[in-house]
Design a protein around this motif. Structure first.
Motif, mmCIF file in Angstrom:
data_model
loop_
_atom_site.group_PDB
_atom_site.id
_atom_site.type_symbol
_atom_site.label_atom_id
_atom_site.label_comp_id
_atom_site.label_asym_id
_atom_site.label_seq_id
_atom_site.Cartn_x
_atom_site.Cartn_y
_atom_site.Cartn_z
ATOM 1 N N GLY A 291 0.982 -1.212 0.032
ATOM 2 C CA GLY A 291 0.108 0.030 -0.020
ATOM 3 C C GLY A 291 0.868 1.252 0.130
ATOM 4 O O GLY A 291 0.634 2.255 -0.647
ATOM 5 N N ALA A 292 1.907 1.090 0.818
ATOM 6 C CA ALA A 292 2.756 2.605 0.914
ATOM 7 C C ALA A 292 3.593 2.539 -0.683
ATOM 8 O O ALA A 292 3.671 3.448 -1.072
ATOM 9 C CB ALA A 292 3.869 2.291 1.859
ATOM 10 N N ALA A 293 3.648 1.474 -1.036
ATOM 11 C CA ALA A 293 4.589 1.632 -2.355
ATOM 12 C C ALA A 293 3.772 2.197 -3.489
ATOM 13 O O ALA A 293 3.918 2.963 -4.200
ATOM 14 C CB ALA A 293 5.229 0.320 -2.842
ATOM 15 N N ILE A 294 2.305 1.830 -3.567
ATOM 16 C CA ILE A 294 1.553 2.160 -4.359
ATOM 17 C C ILE A 294 1.197 3.611 -4.095
ATOM 18 O O ILE A 294 1.076 4.563 -5.040
ATOM 19 C CB ILE A 294 -0.012 1.423 -4.278
ATOM 20 N N ALA A 295 1.107 4.240 -2.947
ATOM 21 C CA ALA A 295 0.931 5.473 -2.769
ATOM 22 C C ALA A 295 2.081 6.453 -2.992
ATOM 23 O O ALA A 295 1.936 7.457 -3.666
ATOM 24 C CB ALA A 295 0.759 5.865 -1.090
ATOM 25 N N VAL A 296 3.346 5.789 -2.749
ATOM 26 C CA VAL A 296 4.414 6.643 -3.469
ATOM 27 C C VAL A 296 4.335 6.538 -5.164
ATOM 28 O O VAL A 296 4.821 7.652 -5.640
ATOM 29 C CB VAL A 296 5.909 5.795 -2.796
ATOM 30 N N LEU A 297 4.265 5.579 -5.597
ATOM 31 C CA LEU A 297 4.211 5.770 -7.130
ATOM 32 C C LEU A 297 2.863 6.521 -7.540
ATOM 33 O O LEU A 297 2.888 6.967 -8.585
ATOM 34 C CB LEU A 297 3.791 4.281 -7.748
ATOM 35 N N GLY A 298 1.887 6.594 -6.867
ATOM 36 C CA GLY A 298 1.075 7.559 -7.254
ATOM 37 C C GLY A 298 1.230 9.094 -6.900
ATOM 38 O O GLY A 298 0.686 10.003 -7.484
ATOM 39 N N SER A 299 2.107 9.286 -6.093
ATOM 40 C CA SER A 299 2.454 10.461 -5.873
ATOM 41 C C SER A 299 3.561 11.203 -6.937
ATOM 42 O O SER A 299 3.381 12.651 -7.027
ATOM 43 C CB SER A 299 3.128 10.594 -4.480
ATOM 44 N N ILE A 300 4.066 10.438 -7.568
ATOM 45 C CA ILE A 300 4.814 10.945 -8.692
ATOM 46 C C ILE A 300 4.202 11.742 -9.695
ATOM 47 O O ILE A 300 4.535 12.923 -10.155
ATOM 48 C CB ILE A 300 5.833 9.605 -9.303
ATOM 49 N N PRO A 301 2.951 10.867 -10.353
ATOM 50 C CA PRO A 301 2.355 11.688 -11.486
ATOM 51 C C PRO A 301 1.380 13.090 -10.588
ATOM 52 O O PRO A 301 1.325 13.921 -11.527
ATOM 53 C CB PRO A 301 1.400 10.796 -11.951
ATOM 54 N N THR A 302 1.141 12.842 -9.452
ATOM 55 C CA THR A 302 0.270 13.900 -8.849
ATOM 56 C C THR A 302 1.329 15.171 -8.617
ATOM 57 O O THR A 302 1.024 16.378 -9.059
ATOM 58 C CB THR A 302 -0.031 13.541 -7.457
ATOM 59 N N VAL A 303 2.516 14.911 -8.215
ATOM 60 C CA VAL A 303 3.788 16.134 -8.151
ATOM 61 C C VAL A 303 3.633 16.650 -9.428
ATOM 62 O O VAL A 303 4.012 17.849 -9.742
ATOM 63 C CB VAL A 303 4.584 15.660 -7.459
ATOM 64 N N VAL A 304 4.119 15.768 -10.399
ATOM 65 C CA VAL A 304 4.098 16.475 -11.930
ATOM 66 C C VAL A 304 2.845 17.174 -12.531
ATOM 67 O O VAL A 304 3.285 18.275 -12.830
ATOM 68 C CB VAL A 304 4.543 14.983 -12.918
ATOM 69 N N GLY A 305 1.802 16.793 -12.034
ATOM 70 C CA GLY A 305 0.650 17.339 -12.600
ATOM 71 C C GLY A 305 0.509 18.797 -11.833
ATOM 72 O O GLY A 305 0.286 19.881 -12.512
#
Length: 76
Positions: free
Chosen positions: A42-56
């Motif tokens: 779950g933590a890994a999924i959250a970290v991977l989801g934060s990458i496109p969020t920060v880029v956006g």
């Protein structure tokens, strides 16, 4: 022409945010509700989801700064 660039930056940025935020939410829910290896997944999924969020967010902010610069207005 500048108006088109701003729209493209903002549009692309929002797409990144729309893709990233659900992944962050799912990852956080998994990390909070489960234990053991599932918590790490779950933590890994959250970290991977934060990458496109920060880029956006960066693209949307860039479009906003470009618009303010073009209109010769102060940034803050």
């Amino acid at each position: 022409m500048a108006n088109r660039t701003e729209r493209r930056l903002a549009g692309s940025g929002m797409r990144f945010v729309v893709v990233g935020v659900p992944l962050v939410i799912v990852g956080l829910v998994l990390a909070l509700l489960l234990s053991g290896t599932a918590r790490g997944i779950g933590a890994a999924i959250a970290v991977l989801g934060s990458i496109p969020t920060v880029v956006g967010i960066a693209l949307v902010l860039s479009a906003g700064f470009e618009e303010r610069s073009r209109k010769d207005k102060p940034y803050f």
